[in-house]
Motif scaffolding. Structure first.
Motif, PDB file in Angstrom:
ATOM      1  N   ALA A 155     -61.270  86.931 -53.376  1.00 20.44           N
ATOM      2  CA  ALA A 155     -62.360  87.899 -53.452  1.00 20.44           C
ATOM      3  C   ALA A 155     -63.626  87.383 -52.779  1.00 20.44           C
ATOM      4  CB  ALA A 155     -62.643  88.265 -54.907  1.00 20.44           C
ATOM      5  N   LYS A 156     -63.934  86.114 -53.000  1.00 12.21           N
ATOM      6  CA  LYS A 156     -65.124  85.538 -52.370  1.00 12.21           C
ATOM      7  C   LYS A 156     -64.986  85.520 -50.848  1.00 12.21           C
ATOM      8  CE  LYS A 156     -66.289  82.681 -56.387  1.00 12.21           C
ATOM      9  NZ  LYS A 156     -66.275  81.323 -56.973  1.00 12.21           N
ATOM     10  N   SER A 157     -63.792  85.170 -50.371  1.00 11.54           N
ATOM     11  CA  SER A 157     -63.551  85.146 -48.924  1.00 11.54           C
ATOM     12  C   SER A 157     -63.639  86.548 -48.331  1.00 11.54           C
ATOM     13  CB  SER A 157     -62.168  84.548 -48.622  1.00 11.54           C
ATOM     14  OG  SER A 157     -62.077  83.224 -49.084  1.00 11.54           O
ATOM     15  N   VAL A 158     -63.011  87.510 -49.024  1.00 11.03           N
ATOM     16  CA  VAL A 158     -63.017  88.895 -48.532  1.00 11.03           C
ATOM     17  C   VAL A 158     -64.434  89.468 -48.576  1.00 11.03           C
ATOM     18  CG1 VAL A 158     -62.197  91.245 -48.980  1.00 11.03           C
ATOM     19  CG2 VAL A 158     -60.602  89.323 -49.104  1.00 11.03           C
ATOM     20  N   PHE A 159     -65.177  89.159 -49.616  1.00 11.47           N
ATOM     21  CA  PHE A 159     -66.562  89.631 -49.718  1.00 11.47           C
ATOM     22  C   PHE A 159     -67.392  89.139 -48.530  1.00 11.47           C
ATOM     23  CE2 PHE A 159     -70.931  88.525 -51.027  1.00 11.47           C
ATOM     24  CZ  PHE A 159     -71.436  89.808 -51.125  1.00 11.47           C
ATOM     25  N   GLU A 160     -67.297  87.853 -48.224  1.00 10.23           N
ATOM     26  CA  GLU A 160     -68.030  87.306 -47.087  1.00 10.23           C
ATOM     27  C   GLU A 160     -67.608  87.984 -45.785  1.00 10.23           C
ATOM     28  OE1 GLU A 160     -70.623  85.264 -47.051  1.00 10.23           O
ATOM     29  OE2 GLU A 160     -70.551  85.219 -49.236  1.00 10.23           O
ATOM     30  N   PHE A 161     -66.326  88.283 -45.698  1.00  6.05           N
ATOM     31  CA  PHE A 161     -65.789  88.915 -44.502  1.00  6.05           C
ATOM     32  C   PHE A 161     -66.233  90.368 -44.369  1.00  6.05           C
ATOM     33  CE2 PHE A 161     -62.191  91.548 -42.922  1.00  6.05           C
ATOM     34  CZ  PHE A 161     -62.176  91.135 -41.612  1.00  6.05           C
ATOM     35  N   ILE A 162     -66.301  91.067 -45.498  1.00  7.46           N
ATOM     36  CA  ILE A 162     -66.501  92.515 -45.482  1.00  7.46           C
ATOM     37  C   ILE A 162     -67.972  92.937 -45.545  1.00  7.46           C
ATOM     38  CG2 ILE A 162     -66.483  93.088 -47.955  1.00  7.46           C
ATOM     39  CD1 ILE A 162     -64.413  95.218 -47.397  1.00  7.46           C
ATOM     40  N   LYS A 163     -68.854  92.061 -46.009  1.00  6.76           N
ATOM     41  CA  LYS A 163     -70.203  92.502 -46.311  1.00  6.76           C
ATOM     42  C   LYS A 163     -70.980  93.001 -45.099  1.00  6.76           C
ATOM     43  CE  LYS A 163     -72.443  87.904 -46.397  1.00  6.76           C
ATOM     44  NZ  LYS A 163     -73.185  86.968 -47.284  1.00  6.76           N
ATOM     45  N   LYS A 179     -55.524  94.803 -63.175  1.00  4.54           N
ATOM     46  CA  LYS A 179     -56.210  95.463 -62.045  1.00  4.54           C
ATOM     47  C   LYS A 179     -57.629  94.926 -61.893  1.00  4.54           C
ATOM     48  CE  LYS A 179     -53.512  98.795 -60.253  1.00  4.54           C
ATOM     49  NZ  LYS A 179     -53.269  98.998 -58.807  1.00  4.54           N
ATOM     50  N   GLU A 180     -58.255  94.628 -63.026  1.00  4.01           N
ATOM     51  CA  GLU A 180     -59.632  94.135 -63.004  1.00  4.01           C
ATOM     52  C   GLU A 180     -59.714  92.723 -62.424  1.00  4.01           C
ATOM     53  OE1 GLU A 180     -59.145  97.481 -65.366  1.00  4.01           O
ATOM     54  OE2 GLU A 180     -58.177  95.540 -65.750  1.00  4.01           O
ATOM     55  N   GLU A 181     -58.604  91.973 -62.511  1.00  5.80           N
ATOM     56  CA  GLU A 181     -58.583  90.603 -61.985  1.00  5.80           C
ATOM     57  C   GLU A 181     -58.127  90.532 -60.541  1.00  5.80           C
ATOM     58  OE1 GLU A 181     -57.527  87.785 -65.802  1.00  5.80           O
ATOM     59  OE2 GLU A 181     -55.934  89.115 -65.060  1.00  5.80           O
ATOM     60  N   ALA A 182     -57.597  91.639 -60.005  1.00  5.60           N
ATOM     61  CA  ALA A 182     -57.139  91.667 -58.614  1.00  5.60           C
ATOM     62  C   ALA A 182     -58.339  91.647 -57.677  1.00  5.60           C
ATOM     63  CB  ALA A 182     -56.290  92.911 -58.366  1.00  5.60           C
ATOM     64  N   PHE A 183     -58.172  91.053 -56.508  1.00  7.87           N
ATOM     65  CA  PHE A 183     -59.321  90.809 -55.634  1.00  7.87           C
ATOM     66  C   PHE A 183     -60.096  92.067 -55.220  1.00  7.87           C
ATOM     67  CE2 PHE A 183     -56.237  91.251 -52.097  1.00  7.87           C
ATOM     68  CZ  PHE A 183     -56.986  91.966 -51.161  1.00  7.87           C
ATOM     69  N   PRO A 184     -59.468  93.264 -55.021  1.00  6.75           N
ATOM     70  CA  PRO A 184     -60.293  94.424 -54.657  1.00  6.75           C
ATOM     71  C   PRO A 184     -61.356  94.759 -55.703  1.00  6.75           C
ATOM     72  CG  PRO A 184     -58.012  94.852 -54.115  1.00  6.75           C
ATOM     73  CD  PRO A 184     -58.035  93.591 -54.937  1.00  6.75           C
ATOM     74  N   GLY A 243     -52.529  97.672 -49.123  1.00 14.04           N
ATOM     75  CA  GLY A 243     -51.741  96.443 -49.087  1.00 14.04           C
ATOM     76  C   GLY A 243     -50.485  96.500 -49.923  1.00 14.04           C
ATOM     77  N   ASP A 244     -50.033  95.303 -50.310  1.00 10.57           N
ATOM     78  CA  ASP A 244     -48.793  95.164 -51.083  1.00 10.57           C
ATOM     79  C   ASP A 244     -49.117  94.521 -52.435  1.00 10.57           C
ATOM     80  OD1 ASP A 244     -49.211  92.459 -50.340  1.00 10.57           O
ATOM     81  OD2 ASP A 244     -48.002  92.737 -48.537  1.00 10.57           O
ATOM     82  N   SER A 245     -48.201  93.705 -52.952  1.00  7.83           N
ATOM     83  CA  SER A 245     -48.407  93.101 -54.274  1.00  7.83           C
ATOM     84  C   SER A 245     -49.610  92.165 -54.309  1.00  7.83           C
ATOM     85  CB  SER A 245     -47.149  92.336 -54.701  1.00  7.83           C
ATOM     86  OG  SER A 245     -46.826  91.330 -53.747  1.00  7.83           O
ATOM     87  N   LEU A 246     -49.955  91.561 -53.182  1.00  5.56           N
ATOM     88  CA  LEU A 246     -51.114  90.675 -53.129  1.00  5.56           C
ATOM     89  C   LEU A 246     -52.393  91.450 -53.405  1.00  5.56           C
ATOM     90  CD1 LEU A 246     -50.145  88.633 -49.936  1.00  5.56           C
ATOM     91  CD2 LEU A 246     -49.846  87.949 -52.333  1.00  5.56           C
ATOM     92  N   THR A 247     -52.452  92.677 -52.888  1.00  4.26           N
ATOM     93  CA  THR A 247     -53.610  93.550 -53.093  1.00  4.26           C
ATOM     94  C   THR A 247     -53.559  94.204 -54.468  1.00  4.26           C
ATOM     95  OG1 THR A 247     -53.751  94.016 -50.722  1.00  4.26           O
ATOM     96  CG2 THR A 247     -54.829  95.577 -52.200  1.00  4.26           C
ATOM     97  N   GLU A 248     -52.382  94.654 -54.842  1.00  6.02           N
ATOM     98  CA  GLU A 248     -52.219  95.309 -56.145  1.00  6.02           C
ATOM     99  C   GLU A 248     -52.598  94.370 -57.284  1.00  6.02           C
ATOM    100  OE1 GLU A 248     -48.787  97.830 -58.539  1.00  6.02           O
ATOM    101  OE2 GLU A 248     -48.182  96.117 -57.319  1.00  6.02           O
ATOM    102  N   GLY A 249     -52.284  93.083 -57.108  1.00  6.56           N
ATOM    103  CA  GLY A 249     -52.561  92.111 -58.158  1.00  6.56           C
ATOM    104  C   GLY A 249     -51.381  91.921 -59.081  1.00  6.56           C
ATOM    105  N   LEU A 250     -50.200  91.766 -58.494  1.00  2.06           N
ATOM    106  CA  LEU A 250     -48.994  91.555 -59.294  1.00  2.06           C
ATOM    107  C   LEU A 250     -49.164  90.329 -60.184  1.00  2.06           C
ATOM    108  CD1 LEU A 250     -46.003  92.518 -59.723  1.00  2.06           C
ATOM    109  CD2 LEU A 250     -45.355  90.731 -58.112  1.00  2.06           C
ATOM    110  N   GLY A 251     -48.938  90.512 -61.491  1.00  2.00           N
ATOM    111  CA  GLY A 251     -49.039  89.394 -62.424  1.00  2.00           C
ATOM    112  C   GLY A 251     -50.408  89.196 -63.039  1.00  2.00           C
ATOM    113  N   VAL A 252     -51.403  89.948 -62.558  1.00  2.00           N
ATOM    114  CA  VAL A 252     -52.739  89.915 -63.166  1.00  2.00           C
ATOM    115  C   VAL A 252     -53.151  91.359 -63.439  1.00  2.00           C
ATOM    116  CG1 VAL A 252     -53.364  87.776 -61.953  1.00  2.00           C
ATOM    117  CG2 VAL A 252     -54.009  89.983 -60.961  1.00  2.00           C
TER     118      VAL A 252
END
Length: 198
Positions: free
Chosen positions: A187-195, A36-41, A25-34
């Motif tokens: 993260a919660k939305s992606v988890f439900e989607f990916i599980k 790495k541990e706080e980014a959704f991946p 992804g881009d900055s949304l995935t990278e976690g710009l401004g937070v």
């Protein structure tokens, strides 16, 4: 003996592959401004561990400013890690820059094809453009993801930032990038989607 060693080696490869998720992804995935541990991946990996009791290796392939072309250019390096799942969250920067969406769609198709050639399961996160880009461009942008999902029979989530976009409490001061709470929501939305893919 050689056959046994080969079998063990192939088994090791299988397990390594099955436990690796690439978030491209881009900055949304990278976690710009937070962090790495706080980014959704990273948060998705924690949810998989706590909710499914399953360890996974997550590759955060998010780079700020990335377009679909940039994602395609660095994909081969990530594929050397043999991810079993490739989660694509690209296209927002293409749209914000008003790039040619036909080319953007071709780039995404190439990403999908390369990942599938490596036997990875591809998951697609859609994006949406603000209405000020005009109804024609906005609708075409939205349709790009729908067409890709249908053509390649991909499981897709319509909008990565669903429930987060436009909500002050979930975003940084720029109103574009999620804050730590926003990443938790995603993260919660992606988890439900990916599980199911796990």
């Amino acid at each position: 003996m050689k056959k046994i060693l080969l079998a063990l080696f192939l088994l090791t490869l299988h397990f390594a592959k099955a436990d690796t998720i690439l978030f491209l992804g881009d900055s949304l995935t990278e976690g710009l401004g937070v962090s790495k541990e706080e980014a959704f991946p990273s948060l998705v990996a924690s949810l998989i561990q706590s909710e499914l009791n399953k360890n996974v290796t997550v590759i955060n392939g998010g780079v700020s400013g990335s377009t679909t072309s940039d994602g395609l250019a660095r994909l081969q390096w990530y594929l050397k890690k043999n991810p079993s799942i490739v989660f694509i969250a690209l296209g927002a920067n293409d749209g914000l820059r008003g790039l040619n969406l036909e080319q953007s769609q071709k780039n995404l198709e190439e990403i999908i094809n390369h990942a599938q050639e490596k036997q990875a399961k591809v998951l697609l996160a859609g994006m949406l453009m603000p209405p000020n880009y005009g109804p024609q461009y906005t609708e075409r942008f939205k349709a790009m993801y729908q067409e890709l999902a249908e053509k390649y029979a991909l499981k897709s989530m319509p909008f990565l930032l669903e429930g987060v976009a436009g909500k002050k409490e979930f975003n940084q001061e720029d109103g574009i990038h999620p804050n730590a709470k926003g990443h938790e929501y995603i993260a919660k939305s992606v988890f439900e989607f990916i599980k199911e893919a796990l």
